[in-house]
Design a protein around this motif. Structure first.
Motif, PDB file in Angstrom:
ATOM      1  N   UNK B  96      32.603  32.955 -73.054  1.00  0.00           N
ATOM      2  CA  UNK B  96      31.975  34.266 -73.003  1.00  0.00           C
ATOM      3  C   UNK B  96      32.033  34.934 -71.641  1.00  0.00           C
ATOM      4  N   UNK B  97      33.226  35.047 -71.132  1.00  0.00           N
ATOM      5  CA  UNK B  97      33.415  35.880 -69.947  1.00  0.00           C
ATOM      6  C   UNK B  97      33.887  37.245 -70.432  1.00  0.00           C
ATOM      7  N   UNK B  98      33.770  38.237 -69.545  1.00  0.00           N
ATOM      8  CA  UNK B  98      34.274  39.566 -69.907  1.00  0.00           C
ATOM      9  C   UNK B  98      35.768  39.575 -69.578  1.00  0.00           C
ATOM     10  N   UNK B  99      36.605  39.671 -70.610  1.00  0.00           N
ATOM     11  CA  UNK B  99      38.038  39.452 -70.390  1.00  0.00           C
ATOM     12  C   UNK B  99      38.703  40.485 -69.486  1.00  0.00           C
ATOM     13  N   UNK B 100      38.118  41.686 -69.373  1.00  0.00           N
ATOM     14  CA  UNK B 100      38.785  42.702 -68.558  1.00  0.00           C
ATOM     15  C   UNK B 100      38.377  42.614 -67.089  1.00  0.00           C
ATOM     16  N   UNK B 101      37.443  41.708 -66.771  1.00  0.00           N
ATOM     17  CA  UNK B 101      37.015  41.581 -65.373  1.00  0.00           C
ATOM     18  C   UNK B 101      37.584  40.295 -64.778  1.00  0.00           C
ATOM     19  N   UNK B 105      34.665  39.372 -60.316  1.00  0.00           N
ATOM     20  CA  UNK B 105      33.878  40.472 -60.875  1.00  0.00           C
ATOM     21  C   UNK B 105      32.893  39.964 -61.918  1.00  0.00           C
TER      22      UNK B 105
ATOM     23  N   UNK C   7      30.426  49.676 -62.126  1.00  0.00           N
ATOM     24  CA  UNK C   7      30.753  48.607 -63.069  1.00  0.00           C
ATOM     25  C   UNK C   7      31.023  49.193 -64.443  1.00  0.00           C
ATOM     26  N   UNK C  11      34.566  48.961 -66.375  1.00  0.00           N
ATOM     27  CA  UNK C  11      34.635  48.336 -67.694  1.00  0.00           C
ATOM     28  C   UNK C  11      35.228  49.295 -68.718  1.00  0.00           C
ATOM     29  N   UNK C  14      39.042  49.767 -68.084  1.00  0.00           N
ATOM     30  CA  UNK C  14      39.872  48.609 -68.426  1.00  0.00           C
ATOM     31  C   UNK C  14      39.851  48.331 -69.913  1.00  0.00           C
ATOM     32  N   UNK C  15      38.689  48.534 -70.540  1.00  0.00           N
ATOM     33  CA  UNK C  15      38.612  48.297 -71.975  1.00  0.00           C
ATOM     34  C   UNK C  15      39.494  49.256 -72.754  1.00  0.00           C
ATOM     35  N   UNK C  18      42.873  47.829 -73.059  1.00  0.00           N
ATOM     36  CA  UNK C  18      42.970  46.476 -73.535  1.00  0.00           C
ATOM     37  C   UNK C  18      43.938  46.369 -74.681  1.00  0.00           C
ATOM     38  N   UNK C 299      30.998  40.082 -79.444  1.00  0.00           N
ATOM     39  CA  UNK C 299      30.510  38.959 -78.634  1.00  0.00           C
ATOM     40  C   UNK C 299      30.229  39.378 -77.208  1.00  0.00           C
ATOM     41  N   UNK C 300      31.120  40.224 -76.691  1.00  0.00           N
ATOM     42  CA  UNK C 300      30.919  40.674 -75.318  1.00  0.00           C
ATOM     43  C   UNK C 300      29.631  41.460 -75.157  1.00  0.00           C
ATOM     44  N   UNK C 303      26.888  39.221 -75.066  1.00  0.00           N
ATOM     45  CA  UNK C 303      26.829  38.563 -73.766  1.00  0.00           C
ATOM     46  C   UNK C 303      26.161  39.450 -72.723  1.00  0.00           C
ATOM     47  N   UNK C 304      26.535  40.729 -72.727  1.00  0.00           N
ATOM     48  CA  UNK C 304      25.917  41.656 -71.767  1.00  0.00           C
ATOM     49  C   UNK C 304      24.408  41.616 -71.899  1.00  0.00           C
TER      50      UNK C 304
END
Lengths: 409, 224, 409
Positions: B96-101, B105, C7, C11, C14-15, C18, C299-300, C303-304
């Protein structure tokens, strides 16, 4: 096929929200296209219909060159006999002869220059609605009666009423002076001020006498309700005419190329917009098609491992897209037809239309056209575009290797 | 010793259609500061649910939970988020890491939200990454790291802001034994050197072996 | 939450990239949509401007002054003194760039062989040259050399129809101020070639002096046409003129050429409807794409939340992603639209639709006119509606329950 279809159907509903949104986009496009195309075609029907009905007729027989250069000398000899001949040979009833001239028309106080039209008293109402629009007085009693019918706007400008006499002064066919004094027996009111001001009518025999026509006239007007069959009627009329090298038969669009071209311009602009719109919708849904394939890479890997051929899977994916599109189009067509049927029944009016209608001599509400062409051409365009869009993800399946595909999540 | 976690009669019932599933039935648990607790038990025994509730990710049906002096069962969503941000670190089974960072980061992210100044957080993140043995890999993104490396980033992220408590849900489940061993050593090292409190759910005997305290769960209850 | 904006921005950006293919596909939809909106707006604005320019140029001007009653009954009886002091004072208004007095009556032009009804205009060569199309449309012969020039200028089509030519004589007949028929011979000194056939066949021009003499008008005229420095000030100037000239009928162009006004209004309205339709077409795709992006990152988002970030942060992140998508799409769309408008140069040649254009009051080349206002409206529609619709996926993302989101694979 049954099993593939069932599989495709179930796959579609794996992600109901996405499928529903995609269907909404397609159905929305279909409804919009059906409504706009129906309305557009309906409007054209109305414009053509009113133009054909009020005065011009569906077809006209004229002397060669008269249309572009309407001179009094380019005339049809023995026009009344020829008109009768066309009536007899074609069996068409709504045919009437006309002669056209030009004169200075004077009342006691005023003078105006207008067109003068000689019409057959017994037949004119079959090819034009103007005789029926005589609001005061009556139409002609006989072809040789000394009578004149004028428009309401001209009557106002000339300051004349029923029974007042008008003096006509023009040039006859041979260039001599044509003159007559005739009482006003009827005043018509078409709603179009320009039309009501630009023309007066007199019986055709009287016209031939005043303008020294020696039995000549200028046009034989043929009216039929179904203007889509104009070409058919035209060939009948040409046959009935026999060999008359000097005469031409012209259909409504040749008689009034401006109207036809305005419709063509509007229709082209319309289709440009429709194609752009469908292209946008296609891009909008292409992602759904793509995603539904990409997220199932693993599944396709298993299928490949089980011995499915890429072609089978490609077909499955295409089938899914096709079912989705057709299902959405069916909904769109149902809604679109319902909307158009409603307006077909009750008519559609929008802001500014009444003024426009007056100027162009149209009824004040539009009925959308309810033809197969009007209903299905929009959805057909969408189907064509979405099929191309569905082809792309289906093709991608060929690139899959089962082992790699299964490793994907 | 001061208790970081205190659960009393915590109950959690899920509704799956018409059926009620009891995930936690009167679970009681107290974890002191500096502890290293292992929760074991078969799948479905309620380990994950208990961790989620302690972490404020999920709310209990009944009972009371106090984490770092916060009475979780009385707090709003936004207060819970604030509490997690400042007091709790998480390590999950699936990294569960943020893949784009990048790794750096990912570690910095929490401090950034806490409002730590840019310079300071970069320095701390680098230091923690060095501590977990990832020096030189700071600018890689998760897909460019191995599973063990990713999990180390996750641990670094969990401890970087000095939380009172780190919750780890089956952290070694996706790792080979050598990598798993290293990770446990790392967590144990953090526990002894920095006094970070750990609650770990696992059925990996290697983890249990390192624990200060082993508890096991059956049918939503803590039995030992 | 005043921290972490960088941040969120990083995010979101970049997202967005993706899944480059998916983003590119939806960008195509947005670019195409923006392009279609802007180009159609420029086309409509171009037509609108052209109809306006043509109307103004076609003898209408921005404002006209007549004697009351003239417009309903355009004859010589309704003439007014152009030398009166109140009028002269009113016409010295600083907004007025040019005014031109005219005699305007119905008349007949006859050659040795043919005659034709026209509108006869008596014009002042000096003022009219800056007023209407006439001066710049003369293709043979020359414009009037003095205010009392004894010649006539007619259109090319009229000359053909009358079988006359430069240097030949025609007779003009009309009713004079004493209700008597006035006729006089004029030599054709100039022939003009106008944009529209109706202009070429409908008018004959003589000098104001000749007209006044022929019609016994002395100092009177039928109308004064006015051109303003800035058409935007039409209404204000109109009000001032009305106040100063209570005895005269002062009207703006849109009351004189209602069809032109009607066309303008219709285009204005339909452009906005077009914007909405295009947006709807791409809106489905945008929402679907962002939704897809949200659901595959469930999931992300969980997680946040586990890390202590509030739902607002997630909402903002998704929303910002949508905003970036829209901005990029719009930027490219605007650029492509601007380039395609540049590429068309003077406009698109629609001369294939020849006479239809005349009915629609257009010229043979329709220019694309990009205005800041139209650009702003098109972009605002996409941006505002786009952000509003993307609230849905953003809200969905923020609403995810962390414990469920995180355990879902």
């Amino acid at each position: 096929m049954g099993a593939t279809f069932r599989l495709a159907w179930r796959n579609l509903w794996r992600n109901p929200r996405r499928t529903a949104l995609t269907m909404c986009a397609i159905a929305f496009g279909a409804v919009l296209l059906i409504f706009s195309i129906g309305l557009q075609l309906g409007q054209y029907d109305m414009m053509i219909g009113s133009n054909v009905r009020i005065y011009q007729g569906l077809l006209q027989i004229q002397h060669l060159g008269y249309l572009t250069d309407p001179k009094i000398r380019s005339s049809i000899p023995n026009i009344l006999a020829l008109t009768q001949q066309v009536r007899d040979r074609t069996g068409l009833k709504n045919i009437s002869a006309r002669a056209n001239g030009f004169a200075l028309v004077s009342s006691a106080k005023r003078t105006y220059a207008t067109a003068v039209v000689g019409v057959e008293s017994a037949h004119e109402q079959r090819v034009s609605t103007l005789p029926g629009l005589v609001k005061q007085g009556r139409f002609f009693s006989a072809d040789n009666a000394n009578e004149v019918v004028i428009g309401a706007a001209l009557a106002k400008n000339l300051q004349v009423a029923l029974g007042d006499e008008l003096t006509l002064l023009g040039s006859a066919r041979d260039g001599a002076v044509a003159a007559a004094v005739l009482p006003v027996v009827g005043i018509f009111e078409s709603g179009n001020v320009d039309l009501d001001r630009s023309m007066i009518q007199i019986p055709i025999a009287t016209f031939q006498d005043v303008f020294d026509m020696e039995g000549h006239g200028h046009s034989i007007v043929i009216f039929e309700e179904d203007f889509k069959k104009a070409a058919l009627f035209k060939s009948q009329v040409i046959q009935a005419l026999g060999t008359q090298a000097e005469l031409v038969v012209l259909t409504w669009d040749q008689l009034q190329p401006g109207l036809k071209e305005m419709i063509d311009l509007d229709y082209s602009a319309g289709w440009f917009m429709y194609i752009v719109l469908v292209a946008i919708i296609t891009f909008s849904i292409l992602n759904t098609f793509l995603m539904s394939v990409l997220e199932r890479t693993r599944e396709f890997g298993i299928m490949l491992a089980l011995g499915y051929k890429p072609f089978n899977i490609g077909r499955l994916v295409m089938l899914e897209a096709l079912i989705l599109t057709l299902f959405a189009l069916a909904i769109g067509i149902a809604i679109g037809v319902a909307i158009n049927a409603y307006f077909y029944h009750y008519g559609l009016t929008f802001q500014g239309m009444e003024e426009m209608a007056k100027i162009y001599n149209l009824p004040a509400s539009i009925k959308p056209q309810m033809s197969v062409n009007a209903i299905l051409s929009g959805p057909a365009l969408i189907l064509a575009f979405t099929s191309i869009a569905a082809l792309y993800p289906a093709m991608r399946i060929r690139l899959l290797s089962p082992v790699e595909a299964m490793r994907k999540i | 010793m001061h208790a970081v976690v205190s659960c009393k009669n915590v109950k959690k019932v899920y509704k799956q259609g018409a059926i009620e599933v009891i995930a936690l039935a009167d679970a009681d648990l107290t974890v002191d500061e500096g502890d290293f607790v292992c929760l074991s038990g078969p799948s479905g025994s309620g380990k994950t649910t208990l961790l989620n509730i302690i972490g404020g990710l999920d709310t209990p049906t009944a009972g009371e939970i106090i984490v770092a002096d916060n009475r979780l069962h009385t707090m709003s969503k936004s207060q819970l988020a604030e509490m997690r941000l400042h007091h709790i670190g998480f390590v999950f089974q699936a990294y569960n890491l943020i893949p784009v960072l990048t790794a750096l980061e990912n570690v910095e992210m929490v401090m950034q939200m806490q409002g730590v100044a840019k310079h300071e957080r970069a320095q701390r993140a680098r230091q923690v990454l060095k501590e977990v043995g990832l020096e030189g890999l700071e600018n890689r993104k998760p897909p460019e790291l191995s599973g063990g490396q990713q999990q180390r980033v996750a641990v670094a992220r969990a401890i970087v802001s000095n939380p009172k408590l780190v919750l780890a849900d089956e952290p070694t489940a996706n790792l080979d034994s050598k990598t798993a061993e290293n990770l446990i050593d790392l967590m144990r090292h953090m526990n002894t050197e920095h006094g970070v409190t750990f609650v770990i759910s696992t059925h990996d005997p290697r983890v249990m072996h390192h624990a200060k305290r082993n508890l096991s769960m059956v049918d939503g209850r803590i039995v030992a | 939450m005043n921290k972490g904006y960088t941040l969120v921005a990083a995010l979101a950006w970049r997202n967005l990239w993706r899944n480059p293919r998916r983003t590119t596909v939806i960008l195509f939809a947005i670019v195409l949509g923006a392009w279609a909106m802007i180009v159609m707006a420029a086309y409509a604005r171009g037509m609108s401007k052209q109809v306006f320019d043509n109307a103004i140029d076609n003898l209408t001007g921005h404002i006209q002054i007549h004697a009351p009653g003239y417009l309903e009954d355009p004859v010589i009886d309704y003439a007014f003194d152009s030398a009166q002091t109140t009028l002269k004072t009113a016409l010295s208004d600083p907004e007025i760039a040019q005014f031109s007095p005219r005699v305007r009556v119905p008349a007949v032009v006859a050659s040795e062989r043919e005659s034709q009804g026209v509108t006869l205009l008596g014009i002042d060569p000096v003022t009219e040259a800056k007023m209407s199309f006439l001066r710049k449309s003369i293709v043979a012969g020359n414009f009037f050399v003095s205010a009392r020039d004894p010649g006539v200028i007619i259109g090319k089509k009229l000359a053909e129809r009358l079988e006359t030519a430069l240097g030949r004589r025609v007779v003009i007949m009309t009713q004079d101020a004493h209700s008597k028929i006035a006729d006089r011979g004029f030599r054709v000194v100039g022939i003009f070639d106008a944009m529209m056939d109706a202009q070429e066949t409908g008018f004959a021009f003589i000098s104001l002096g000749a007209a006044r003499q022929m019609l016994n008008l002395e100092n009177r005229v039928s109308e004064i046409a006015i051109k303003l420095h800035d058409p935007a000030h039409t209404d204000a100037t109109l009000e001032r003129l009305k106040l100063q000239l209570p005895a005269l009928d002062v009207r703006a162009w849109y009351k004189l050429d209602m069809l032109a006004k009607l066309f303008q209004d219709t285009w204005e309205g339909s452009t906005f409807v077009w914007h909405l339709i295009v947006f709807l077409a791409m809106g489905f795709g945008i929402v679907n794409t962002i939704l897809m992006a949200v659901f595959e990152r469930t999931r992300e988002f969980g997680l946040f939340q586990a890390l202590g970030l509030k739902p607002g942060f997630i909402l903002l992140q998704v929303w910002l992603e949508a905003l970036l998508l829209l901005i990029i799409g719009l930027a490219i769309g605007n650029l492509v639209a601007w380039l395609s408008v540049l590429a068309t140069g003077d406009g698109i040649d629609v001369s294939a639709f020849g006479q239809g254009l005349e009915m629609a009051k257009l010229s043979k080349v329709i220019p694309f006119v990009l205005t800041a206002r139209d650009l702003l409206i098109a972009n605002a529609v996409v941006l505002i509606l786009g952000l509003l619709t993307c609230l849905y996926p953003a809200w969905r993302a923020a609403r995810l329950v962390p414990a469920h989101a995180i355990t879902r694979i």
